[in-house]
Design a protein around this motif. Sequence first.
Motif, PDB file in Angstrom:
ATOM      1  N   THR A  92     -71.066 -40.058 109.710  1.00 49.92           N
ATOM      2  CA  THR A  92     -70.827 -40.517 110.879  1.00 49.92           C
ATOM      3  C   THR A  92     -69.710 -41.246 110.891  1.00 49.92           C
ATOM      4  OG1 THR A  92     -73.301 -40.123 111.012  1.00 49.92           O
ATOM      5  CG2 THR A  92     -71.855 -41.421 113.061  1.00 49.92           C
ATOM      6  N   VAL A  93     -68.628 -40.949 111.996  1.00 48.21           N
ATOM      7  CA  VAL A  93     -67.368 -41.934 111.927  1.00 48.21           C
ATOM      8  C   VAL A  93     -67.586 -42.179 113.539  1.00 48.21           C
ATOM      9  CG1 VAL A  93     -64.896 -42.333 111.817  1.00 48.21           C
ATOM     10  CG2 VAL A  93     -66.285 -40.889 110.226  1.00 48.21           C
ATOM     11  N   ILE A  94     -67.580 -43.290 114.037  1.00 45.25           N
ATOM     12  CA  ILE A  94     -67.166 -43.585 115.381  1.00 45.25           C
ATOM     13  C   ILE A  94     -66.023 -44.719 115.614  1.00 45.25           C
ATOM     14  CG2 ILE A  94     -68.545 -44.609 117.488  1.00 45.25           C
ATOM     15  CD1 ILE A  94     -71.146 -44.162 115.819  1.00 45.25           C
ATOM     16  N   GLU A  95     -65.143 -44.206 116.515  1.00 53.91           N
ATOM     17  CA  GLU A  95     -63.985 -45.105 116.539  1.00 53.91           C
ATOM     18  C   GLU A  95     -63.622 -45.367 118.001  1.00 53.91           C
ATOM     19  OE1 GLU A  95     -61.056 -42.566 114.533  1.00 53.91           O
ATOM     20  OE2 GLU A  95     -61.322 -43.665 112.725  1.00 53.91           O
ATOM     21  N   PHE A 126     -65.447 -43.368 123.110  1.00 54.76           N
ATOM     22  CA  PHE A 126     -65.278 -43.560 121.762  1.00 54.76           C
ATOM     23  C   PHE A 126     -65.103 -42.131 121.313  1.00 54.76           C
ATOM     24  CE2 PHE A 126     -68.010 -47.280 123.044  1.00 54.76           C
ATOM     25  CZ  PHE A 126     -67.603 -48.349 122.194  1.00 54.76           C
ATOM     26  N   HIS A 127     -64.449 -42.448 120.161  1.00 53.32           N
ATOM     27  CA  HIS A 127     -64.341 -40.916 119.359  1.00 53.32           C
ATOM     28  C   HIS A 127     -65.484 -40.798 118.160  1.00 53.32           C
ATOM     29  CE1 HIS A 127     -62.224 -37.440 117.637  1.00 53.32           C
ATOM     30  NE2 HIS A 127     -62.461 -38.166 116.540  1.00 53.32           N
ATOM     31  N   VAL A 128     -66.374 -39.811 118.359  1.00 53.30           N
ATOM     32  CA  VAL A 128     -67.584 -39.722 117.428  1.00 53.30           C
ATOM     33  C   VAL A 128     -67.132 -38.468 116.639  1.00 53.30           C
ATOM     34  CG1 VAL A 128     -69.905 -39.431 117.271  1.00 53.30           C
ATOM     35  CG2 VAL A 128     -68.870 -40.821 119.135  1.00 53.30           C
ATOM     36  N   LYS A 129     -67.393 -38.662 115.332  1.00 54.11           N
ATOM     37  CA  LYS A 129     -67.347 -37.449 114.467  1.00 54.11           C
ATOM     38  C   LYS A 129     -68.684 -37.504 113.556  1.00 54.11           C
ATOM     39  CE  LYS A 129     -64.537 -35.093 111.101  1.00 54.11           C
ATOM     40  NZ  LYS A 129     -63.281 -35.451 110.449  1.00 54.11           N
ATOM     41  N   ILE A 130     -69.240 -36.281 113.693  1.00 48.84           N
ATOM     42  CA  ILE A 130     -70.606 -36.181 112.745  1.00 48.84           C
ATOM     43  C   ILE A 130     -70.440 -35.224 111.997  1.00 48.84           C
ATOM     44  CG2 ILE A 130     -73.309 -36.134 112.831  1.00 48.84           C
ATOM     45  CD1 ILE A 130     -73.132 -37.797 115.707  1.00 48.84           C
ATOM     46  N   GLN A 131     -70.781 -35.198 110.686  1.00 40.62           N
ATOM     47  CA  GLN A 131     -71.051 -34.026 109.843  1.00 40.62           C
ATOM     48  C   GLN A 131     -72.275 -34.058 109.470  1.00 40.62           C
ATOM     49  OE1 GLN A 131     -67.988 -35.058 106.911  1.00 40.62           O
ATOM     50  NE2 GLN A 131     -66.608 -33.129 107.670  1.00 40.62           N
ATOM     51  N   PHE A 132     -72.893 -32.664 109.717  1.00 41.87           N
ATOM     52  CA  PHE A 132     -74.276 -32.424 109.642  1.00 41.87           C
ATOM     53  C   PHE A 132     -74.690 -31.016 109.134  1.00 41.87           C
ATOM     54  CE2 PHE A 132     -75.355 -30.202 113.511  1.00 41.87           C
ATOM     55  CZ  PHE A 132     -73.866 -30.536 114.298  1.00 41.87           C
TER      56      PHE A 132
END
Lengths: 314, 88
Positions: free
Chosen positions: A289-292, A300-306
């Motif tokens: 999970t990357v939140i910037e 916010f820029h949210v990147k989730i790998q799942f």
Amino acid sequence: MIKNRLREWLDEKTRVQIAIDGIMPQRALLKLKRAQIPLYDVKKPQKNRILFSTRKKDSEKVFAIFPNVCYNSSTLSPYVAQKVGEKGLGKVVKKLKNRIGLLLGGLLFCMATLAADAFVFGIEFVGSTVYAREAQMALEQNGIRLFRPYAKGNEDLVCAQLLQCNGVSFCSVQKRGMRVRVEVQLSPFTDVNLAQGDMFIAYTGTLKALTVLKGTPLKKVGDSVQSGEKIVGAFMTGENEQTKAVPVIARAAVACTYENQVQAGDMQSAFATAYLSLGLTDTDTIQTTVIERTEQEGTFHVKIQFTVIRTMNF
Amino acid sequence: MRLIGELFDAVEGEGFSRCTWVLGGDAYLEGVKTVGDFTPEKIVLFFKKYGMEIEGQDLFIRKYVDGDLLLSGKVLSLRMIDEKGGRL
């Protein structure tokens, strides 16, 4: 008072084994008879030795009549009495006293076992495991949980809940030792309600695993899949290239990436918003999970790998 | 046991002792004054007037108190003797 009585009773039940040594030791019995000392199990194992047992309180009289000259040289006697051992309850008590640690350990073990017997340390499903999840929920709802005291008397309530499930013809809940055994049997005449049609995937990503028990896989592991794409067809092809419609029984795992701009007050809220929009279940897992923060305020820029796991009739 | 009672009435005061034998089992003897000889094969007992020489295997005195004696083992022969140990 009680201690003295107990000691007297113990002495009464204890026999002292005595050996008398001397020439013609059977003659010593006459003196003991005159002293009215009851003798038990009189044996003559050797020519100059006689063995017998007597009550513990009478043994003192025996030693008074035939003192051991080694210890009391002022008294002369043709016979010497020696204590050989003990018999009866006294011997048992003496042995137990010598092994008090072992005895206490054994008692502690028994008590611990008895205490542990009231708890649940495992749940075992027997018969059909189709309704294992429902059984687990029914047990929890009725107070039967792991590492908790066993809620006795709720077995019928659990069974009543499980018998409502489609096709369940028999149910039993029993506590066996420290484990709870749940047995569920399905009726052989139950119509199985399998979902019909092809299997579609609702996520865009890469197919990581695909298990197809019935049906025809339309994608290979490693292929990219689009949301709404068909991945398993509800048909099977025979030897003569004839196709036959079958209900799909399959399981697929898809690796996905979510990347989006989310408007929220803080990072946690941004993640929560993104997570809820994904519609993940218990079987799905989040890898990274990357939140910037972005330059725009409150965004916010949210990147989730799942990875999502989806099944059909599986 | 009226017959035994009559028997003892007839010899009362004569110094006889009562002995009860269980064939193949133990023997119960009353009025034992002394134990003359004692080995696993032979036991000599003296009563008020007579003595008794008992031969057998693995003989031992199970209980001996106040002139009453319980004898255990396999008894093979029994012989009455006089006060000095001579044969009658």
